[in-house]
Design an enzyme around this catalytic site. Structure first.
Site, mmCIF file in Angstrom:
data_model
loop_
_atom_site.group_PDB
_atom_site.id
_atom_site.type_symbol
_atom_site.label_atom_id
_atom_site.label_comp_id
_atom_site.label_asym_id
_atom_site.label_seq_id
_atom_site.Cartn_x
_atom_site.Cartn_y
_atom_site.Cartn_z
ATOM 1 C CE LYS A 183 14.215 27.147 -43.444
ATOM 2 N NZ LYS A 183 13.445 25.946 -42.693
ATOM 3 C CG HIS B 1 10.008 40.585 -38.312
ATOM 4 N ND1 HIS B 1 11.458 40.240 -39.151
ATOM 5 C CD2 HIS B 1 9.014 41.099 -38.913
ATOM 6 C CE1 HIS B 1 11.134 39.759 -39.519
ATOM 7 N NE2 HIS B 1 9.646 41.087 -40.723
HETATM 8 S S1 SF4 Z 1 18.427 22.943 -44.469
HETATM 9 FE FE1 SF4 Z 1 17.874 22.584 -42.449
HETATM 10 S S2 SF4 Z 1 19.255 23.396 -40.661
HETATM 11 FE FE2 SF4 Z 1 19.669 24.795 -42.903
HETATM 12 S S3 SF4 Z 1 17.589 26.240 -43.141
HETATM 13 FE FE3 SF4 Z 1 16.723 24.051 -43.552
HETATM 14 S S4 SF4 Z 1 15.993 23.045 -41.814
HETATM 15 FE FE4 SF4 Z 1 16.871 24.885 -41.248
#
Ligand code: SF4
Lengths: 184, 280
Positions: free
Chosen positions: A104, A39
């Protein structure tokens, strides 16, 4: 749960405008991957008025840094990374026509505002399910910044990638709404 | 003195870094299933089911559970009767990480310098904590820790007058602020006492205790339960989309501290809680 909406990239303003927070979307087509390092380079090119490795118009960026593909696979584990690290870069890409982001976690006010202004959407994928999501990815090709390793820009072709609309083009935020529903 | 060749440590670290990234503990799998049963939100339930499917696929295909295969945090309890031979301990651990991350097709996520940020290309160096303990064994624990949840951790130097209520407020506040970012449902490691750095290490060690297993001291066991209940009333839910399972568990570890101090550290662990141990 309501039925999932099927969409194929590139996305139009009309595709984006009908999406509401909480909608389940099954996405197919081309996605571009980028994390913070990529980015930073994209925004640097835009600021210098230079050409980008891909035209963001109508496209969707997936915030992911996959594991290397084991023999016989196009990609390794490939789930979403936390999106706030891209917050300072996303608005300029959105202003250049980017229609969707997949990641996320929370986005900043500025990102939410620019999604409203330019009609874009932020999808949540399930973090930590990289092995599951890998199965939706049919093709993967590094198109820029190979030196960044897992952070290089890849062009992916996905089939039936399950997503949920977290921020829509109308200013909604599923994280806030969801939390309020279940807080005791 | 018992002689232990460090190549054994390299082999163990290599094997465990590969295995930890593709196989969750039975306690974790059982917790996913139990929480999927009782989760109040339909979306939350479906996410917990995705976690179960992901674990199954990872086991079948050997693809890592998560693309963030983490920084390799290695704890070694080194028996003081052990004489290590054949090389340097730190290098032996790094060689294990190097081989495991290469042969396991794991992601290389370490930059050599925090500000200049060039990837080392082999996921080394590991973060190594060594404790010298009685005996003639070498116990190795590896935790592969993702950045997303590590970034949501925090530490605060409370005043003794803040007491247990201050600790509870800080822990719950950390989890509330972290919201969807650390891939909830999380496991919350809490280190109380010691000094600034001891509290932080305790909060990470706390995460190694199996899910559902309480602190041996009933006072802290009760505190863990109370914190878990408070956290799960926040409504954050699986992936932060709303629900009744925000954390799977809370683990507290404590240490004596200075009369003027009350450090509290919170290390947040995502649902992809990957750690293994072995003894040589
Ligand atoms: S599960 Fe844990 S290691 Fe995997 S993306 Fe989410 S926070 Fe990061």
């Amino acid at each position: 749960m309501s039925d999932a909406i099927r969409l194929t990239t590139p996305l139009t303003d009309a595709d984006v405008e009908k999406l509401k927070i909480g909608d389940r979307v099954i996405l197919s087509g081309v996605l571009y991957t980028a994390r913070d390092a990529a980015h930073a380079r994209l925004v640097d090119l835009i600021e210098k008025g230079e050409e980008l490795p891909f035209d963001p118009q109508g496209q969707v960026i997936y915030f992911v840094g996959p594991t290397p593909p084991p023999p016989g696979r196009v990609i390794g584990s490939a789930g979403p990374t936390t999106s706030y690290r891209m917050d300072s870069y996303s608005p300029i890409l959105i202003s250049k026509g980017l229609k969707g982001m997949i990641g996320k976690g929370k986005r900043s006010k500025e990102v939410v505002e620019s999604m409203k202004e330019h009609k874009a959407v932020y999808f949540g994928a399930t973090g930590g399910t990289g092995a599951l999501i890998s199965g939706c990815i049919k093709e993967a090709e590094v198109i820029a910044y190979e030196d960044l390793g897992p952070e290089a820009i890849r062009k992916l072709v996905v089939e039936d990638f399950p997503l949920i609309v977290v921020n829509d083009a109308h200013g909604g935020d599923l994280y806030e709404k969801g939390r309020a529903l279940y807080a005791k | 003195m018992r002689e232990v060749d460090v190549s054994l440590i390299t082999d163990a670290v290599k094997r465990m870094s590969m295995e930890a990234n593709t196989r969750l503990g039975d306690d974790v799998i059982a917790t996913y299933a139990a929480c999927a049963e009782r989760e109040e939100s339909e979306t939350g339930k479906s996410i917990l089911e995705q976690l179960q499917r992901n674990a199954a696929i990872s086991g079948e295909t050997g693809l890592p559970l998560c693309q963030d295969t983490g920084v390799a945090v290695v704890f070694i309890e080194l028996g003081q009767e052990v004489h290590l031979t054949g090389g340097e301990l730190k290098e032996a651990v790094n060689e294990g990480v190097r081989r495991g991350y290469r042969e396991g097709y794991l992601r290389k996520s370490i930059v050599a310098d925090p500000l200049r940020r060039k990837n080392t290309g082999d996921n080394t160096p590991a973060v190594l904590h060594v404790d010298v303990v009685p005996g003639d064994k070498v116990k190795i624990t590896i935790a592969t820790k993702g950045g997303g949840s590590e970034n949501m951790s925090g530490i605060k130097m409370l005043k003794p007058a803040d007491g247990v209520e201050g600790v509870k407020d800080y822990v719950v506040e950390r989890v509330r602020e972290a919201g969807p970012n650390p891939c909830p449902p999380t496991i919350v490691g809490v280190g109380i006492g010691g000094t600034f750095e001891v509290a932080a290490i305790l909060s990470k060690k706390a995460l190694l205790r199996p899910l559902g297993k309480r602190h041996a001291d009933p006072f802290y066991a009760a505190l863990e339960e109370e914190l878990l209940e408070k956290i799960n009333r926040l409504g954050i839910g699986p992936m932060g989309l709303g629900g009744s399972t925000t954390s799977f568990d809370v683990k507290v570890e404590v240490h004596p501290c200075h009369i003027a101090s009350l450090p509290v550290a919170v290390n947040i662990q995502c649902h992809s809680t990957r750690h293994l141990e072995t003894e040589i």
